[in-house]
Design an enzyme around this catalytic site. Structure first.
Site, PDB file in Angstrom:
ATOM      1  N   SER A 148      -1.932   7.984   3.209  1.00 53.27           N
ATOM      2  CA  SER A 148      -3.097   8.067   2.312  1.00 53.27           C
ATOM      3  C   SER A 148      -3.707   9.457   2.403  1.00 53.27           C
ATOM      4  CB  SER A 148      -4.151   7.045   2.720  1.00 53.27           C
ATOM      5  OG  SER A 148      -5.368   7.300   2.036  1.00 53.27           O
ATOM      6  N   TYR A 162      -8.745   3.117   9.489  1.00 51.50           N
ATOM      7  CA  TYR A 162      -7.693   3.277   8.462  1.00 51.50           C
ATOM      8  C   TYR A 162      -7.081   4.675   8.538  1.00 51.50           C
ATOM      9  CZ  TYR A 162      -5.881   3.560   3.586  1.00 51.50           C
ATOM     10  OH  TYR A 162      -5.105   3.729   2.455  1.00 51.50           O
TER      11      TYR A 162
HETATM   12  P1  NAD Z   1      -2.945  -3.471  -3.082  1.00 44.98           P
HETATM   13  O1  NAD Z   1      -4.061  -4.091  -2.327  1.00 44.98           O
HETATM   14  O2  NAD Z   1      -2.939  -3.563  -4.574  1.00 44.98           O
HETATM   15  O3  NAD Z   1      -1.543  -4.027  -2.532  1.00 44.98           O
HETATM   16  C1  NAD Z   1      -1.268  -4.119  -1.156  1.00 44.98           C
HETATM   17  C2  NAD Z   1      -0.350  -5.306  -0.938  1.00 44.98           C
HETATM   18  O4  NAD Z   1      -0.115  -5.439   0.469  1.00 44.98           O
HETATM   19  C3  NAD Z   1      -0.963  -6.633  -1.420  1.00 44.98           C
HETATM   20  O5  NAD Z   1      -0.060  -7.300  -2.291  1.00 44.98           O
HETATM   21  C4  NAD Z   1      -1.196  -7.412  -0.134  1.00 44.98           C
HETATM   22  O6  NAD Z   1      -1.042  -8.824  -0.276  1.00 44.98           O
HETATM   23  C5  NAD Z   1      -0.126  -6.809   0.786  1.00 44.98           C
HETATM   24  N1  NAD Z   1      -0.479  -7.035   2.184  1.00 44.98           N
HETATM   25  C6  NAD Z   1      -1.666  -6.797   2.788  1.00 44.98           C
HETATM   26  N2  NAD Z   1      -1.629  -7.199   4.065  1.00 44.98           N
HETATM   27  C7  NAD Z   1      -0.393  -7.704   4.281  1.00 44.98           C
HETATM   28  C8  NAD Z   1       0.235  -8.302   5.403  1.00 44.98           C
HETATM   29  N3  NAD Z   1      -0.397  -8.474   6.573  1.00 44.98           N
HETATM   30  N4  NAD Z   1       1.510  -8.721   5.273  1.00 44.98           N
HETATM   31  C9  NAD Z   1       2.166  -8.590   4.092  1.00 44.98           C
HETATM   32  N5  NAD Z   1       1.617  -8.044   2.990  1.00 44.98           N
HETATM   33  C10 NAD Z   1       0.340  -7.611   3.092  1.00 44.98           C
HETATM   34  O7  NAD Z   1      -2.893  -1.956  -2.582  1.00 44.98           O
HETATM   35  P2  NAD Z   1      -2.384  -0.617  -3.286  1.00 44.98           P
HETATM   36  O8  NAD Z   1      -3.583   0.091  -3.787  1.00 44.98           O
HETATM   37  O9  NAD Z   1      -1.212  -0.859  -4.173  1.00 44.98           O
HETATM   38  O10 NAD Z   1      -1.907   0.177  -1.972  1.00 44.98           O
HETATM   39  C11 NAD Z   1      -0.571   0.187  -1.514  1.00 44.98           C
HETATM   40  C12 NAD Z   1      -0.482   1.173  -0.353  1.00 44.98           C
HETATM   41  O11 NAD Z   1      -0.927   2.465  -0.781  1.00 44.98           O
HETATM   42  C13 NAD Z   1      -1.358   0.793   0.846  1.00 44.98           C
HETATM   43  O12 NAD Z   1      -0.664   1.081   2.046  1.00 44.98           O
HETATM   44  C14 NAD Z   1      -2.568   1.688   0.705  1.00 44.98           C
HETATM   45  O13 NAD Z   1      -3.199   1.950   1.926  1.00 44.98           O
HETATM   46  C15 NAD Z   1      -1.916   2.930   0.114  1.00 44.98           C
HETATM   47  N6  NAD Z   1      -2.863   3.778  -0.609  1.00 44.98           N
HETATM   48  C16 NAD Z   1      -3.369   3.402  -1.818  1.00 44.98           C
HETATM   49  C17 NAD Z   1      -4.262   4.254  -2.468  1.00 44.98           C
HETATM   50  C18 NAD Z   1      -4.843   3.904  -3.813  1.00 44.98           C
HETATM   51  O14 NAD Z   1      -5.561   4.769  -4.373  1.00 44.98           O
HETATM   52  N7  NAD Z   1      -4.570   2.750  -4.392  1.00 44.98           N
HETATM   53  C19 NAD Z   1      -4.641   5.468  -1.884  1.00 44.98           C
HETATM   54  C20 NAD Z   1      -4.107   5.805  -0.662  1.00 44.98           C
HETATM   55  C21 NAD Z   1      -3.200   4.967  -0.026  1.00 44.98           C
END
Ligand code: NAD
Length: 265
Positions: A148, A162
């Site tokens: 991230s 985080y």
């Molecule tokens: P999201 O919340 O839409 O999707 C995350 C998925 O992970 C969900 O489907 C959830 O059910 C699954 N998950 C959570 N805990 C779990 C567990 N214990 N076991 C199995 N599955 C689990 O999130 P997103 O925004 O698509 O983010 C995806 C990745 O990108 C994450 O690692 C997040 O930290 C990273 N990220 C996202 C952003 C952003 O702007 N969206 C920015 C930086 C980093």
């Protein structure tokens, strides 16, 4: 020397299988659909079985095979069971995307909360990579881990736990790239400001609760964004596809921001 192939062959994932975690929504689902379009069969992993089924149905429209696995990746025992189920048909590509951005004031974080966040955001990636390397160290493969922008530039408040986990993801990926680079390419994608369901929910919560601090941070975040807009999950998925494919055959140990230029400002 590597063979020079035409672009459609370089980007094709036909005959390969990709395991994608967090595939029920957001970036994980977008990756599943792009990888399916490129011809990869899929092993889709998430806690959310309903979302997984939806992703599977959408991916199979591209004529590939998609299996779903409901697993809580914060529990090593469930990771072990998952790889036991995959034994003999381990994937060629591993995408560790599942993660949670749960906010909590640093001074309020207790041991249970800290351990859960670390288990999901960092430890699960460690164990998933270990299983993958054990299975693929001779045949080779590709790992893509998701960090991230917060790991490099803490911006939101209440994400100390985080940020620590997400920088750990970078360190472990680069160490694997160093130790297993002869067979396995391992890279980190660094998203920021991606308009997923999770991010939309956070924005909505801040408005509903009239949380001035979060709204202020969101305003400053937008003001800093060189591209002046949030990104789409598919814009991260396309970079993941590049990294997984032979287009990126000499990319290893790299840290690739997909953030509209946020980290550069
Ligand atoms: P999201 O919340 O839409 O999707 C995350 C998925 O992970 C969900 O489907 C959830 O059910 C699954 N998950 C959570 N805990 C779990 C567990 N214990 N076991 C199995 N599955 C689990 O999130 P997103 O925004 O698509 O983010 C995806 C990745 O990108 C994450 O690692 C997040 O930290 C990273 N990220 C996202 C952003 C952003 O702007 N969206 C920015 C930086 C980093």
């Amino acid at each position: 020397m590597t063979e020079t192939k035409p672009i459609p062959e370089l980007i094709s994932l036909k005959g390969r299988t990709a395991l994608i975690t967090g595939a029920a929504s957001g970036i994980g689902r977008a990756a599943a659909l792009r990888f399916a379009e490129a011809g990869a069969d899929l092993e889709l992993v998430d806690l959310d079985e309903f979302g997984l089924k939806e992703t599977k149905a959408l991916a199979e429209e591209f004529g590939v095979e998609a299996n779903i696995h409901r697993a809580d990746l914060s529990r090593k025992v469930e990771i072990d069971v998952l790889w036991e189920a995959l034994r003999g048909q381990e994937p060629d590509i591993l995408i560790n995307n599942a993660g949670v951005y749960w906010f909590n004031e640093f001074t309020e974080v207790d041991e249970g909360f800290y351990e859960k966040v670390m288990a999901i955001n960092l430890h699960s990636i460690f164990w998933m990579c270990q299983h993958f390397v054990q299975a693929r160290k001779d045949q080779g493969g590709v790992i893509i881990n998701v960090s991230s922008i917060e790991a490099f530039l803490p911006f939101a408040r209440g994400l100390v736990h985080y940020d620590a986990a997400k920088l750990g993801v970078v360190a472990l990926t680069r160490a694997i790239a160093r130790e297993y680079g002869r067979k396995i390419r391992a890279n980190v994608v660094v998203p920021g400001g991606i308009e997923t369901e999770g991010v939309k929910k956070l924005k909505k919560e801040a408005i509903m609760k009239f949380d001035m601090e979060k709204m202020g941070i969101s305003f400053h975040f937008n003001a800093r964004l060189p591209m002046g807009r949030f990104g789409e999950p598919d814009e991260v998925a396309r970079v993941m596809l590049f990294l997984a494919s032979d287009l990126a055959s000499y990319v290893n140990g790299a840290i690739i921001p997909v953030d509209g230029g946020f980290l550069s400002t």
